[in-house]
Design an enzyme around this catalytic site. Structure first.
Site, mmCIF file in Angstrom:
data_model
loop_
_atom_site.group_PDB
_atom_site.id
_atom_site.type_symbol
_atom_site.label_atom_id
_atom_site.label_comp_id
_atom_site.label_asym_id
_atom_site.label_seq_id
_atom_site.Cartn_x
_atom_site.Cartn_y
_atom_site.Cartn_z
ATOM 1 N N ASP A 55 71.845 -29.901 12.348
ATOM 2 C CA ASP A 55 71.690 -31.139 11.536
ATOM 3 C C ASP A 55 70.978 -32.294 12.375
ATOM 4 O OD1 ASP A 55 72.885 -29.606 9.595
ATOM 5 O OD2 ASP A 55 74.711 -31.072 9.413
ATOM 6 N N ARG A 56 70.272 -32.989 11.783
ATOM 7 C CA ARG A 56 69.373 -34.096 12.419
ATOM 8 C C ARG A 56 70.334 -34.942 13.159
ATOM 9 N NH1 ARG A 56 68.229 -39.389 10.715
ATOM 10 N NH2 ARG A 56 68.918 -39.034 8.262
#
Length: 240
Positions: A55-56
């Site tokens: 995930d970012r």
């Protein structure tokens, strides 16, 4: 970005991904990891490609294949569950015991704005092992090992047992996100059985700066191992 390379051999590269950097282009975020990969060719004709994703807002170990055949081999290892991934999380609330397995199916839902995952009996099978490493009166330091690879799996599973991750504005909104604007989820270690006749390559990512204060409060002692806990890199570089 070169300073963030934790491991490199002829087939694989492991990067310490910073929190806040998306792995792909898209959405409103113009900056993404793909903009920097050409600088990580290390003499090869093409840039490395992602073997999985984070995930970012998750920091830590991210694996790349350095060419097509390497990517194919890594893809098979990930697909068959042979890559062991270990995450550290700081959560609000204490889990029910010292260790356990969260075995809850997950499904994607698409409300009017955006999308997210939820526990759903009709969703895809999903399981996460967890172990309590430390705690304060309010926070817990957990080690998590996802046994499946669903999107947002650890975040949803921990929230489902009353332990949303600090900084999670989706699954901990109104509680966990009030303590910090930064998601406290870190891909701490990865073990890849890349070479059949050799020990797995085990790589550890140093603790990201935004995690240190709360980890210390939970009992982390600031002791960091070598990034590569397997055989020396030079033994298997095969690049001259």
């Amino acid at each position: 970005m070169m300073a963030r390379v934790l491991y490199r051999d002829a087939l694989m590269l492991v990067l310490d991904k910073p929190a806040g950097l998306a792995v792909h282009a898209g959405g409103k975020k113009s900056e993404h990891l793909g903009l920097y990969l050409d600088h990580l060719r290390f003499g090869l004709p093409q840039a490395p490609e992602l073997a999985h994703r984070l995930d970012r807002d998750t920091s830590g170990c991210l694996v790349f294949g350095r060419h097509r055949q390497a990517l194919k081999r890594l893809g098979a290892l990930f697909a068959h569950g042979r890559v062991e991934k270990t995450y550290w999380a700081v959560t609000v609330g204490e889990p029910p015991g010292e260790s356990g397995v969260i075995d809850k199916p997950l499904a994607k839902i698409k409300p009017t704005y955006g999308w997210h995952m939820k526990v759903d009996p009709h969703g895809q099978p999903s399981a996460t092992e967890w172990r309590l490493l430390g705690r304060t009166g309010r926070l817990s330091w957990l080690e998590c090992r996802p046994l499946t690879g669903r999107t947002h799996q650890i975040r949803v599973h921990l929230a489902s047992i009353g332990c949303p991750i600090v900084g999670d504005g989706v699954y901990g909104k109104g509680t966990a996100d009030l303590l910090s604007p930064h998601l406290h989820l870190h891909a701490r270690r990865i073990s890849v059985p890349l070479y059949p006749k050799k020990s797995p390559v085990i790589v550890t990512a140093p603790v990201a700066p935004h995690l240190t204060d709360l980890l210390r409060s939970c009992g982390w002692a600031d002791e960091e191992p070598s990034p590569v806990d397997a055989q020396p890199v030079l033994e298997i570089l095969g690049e001259g």
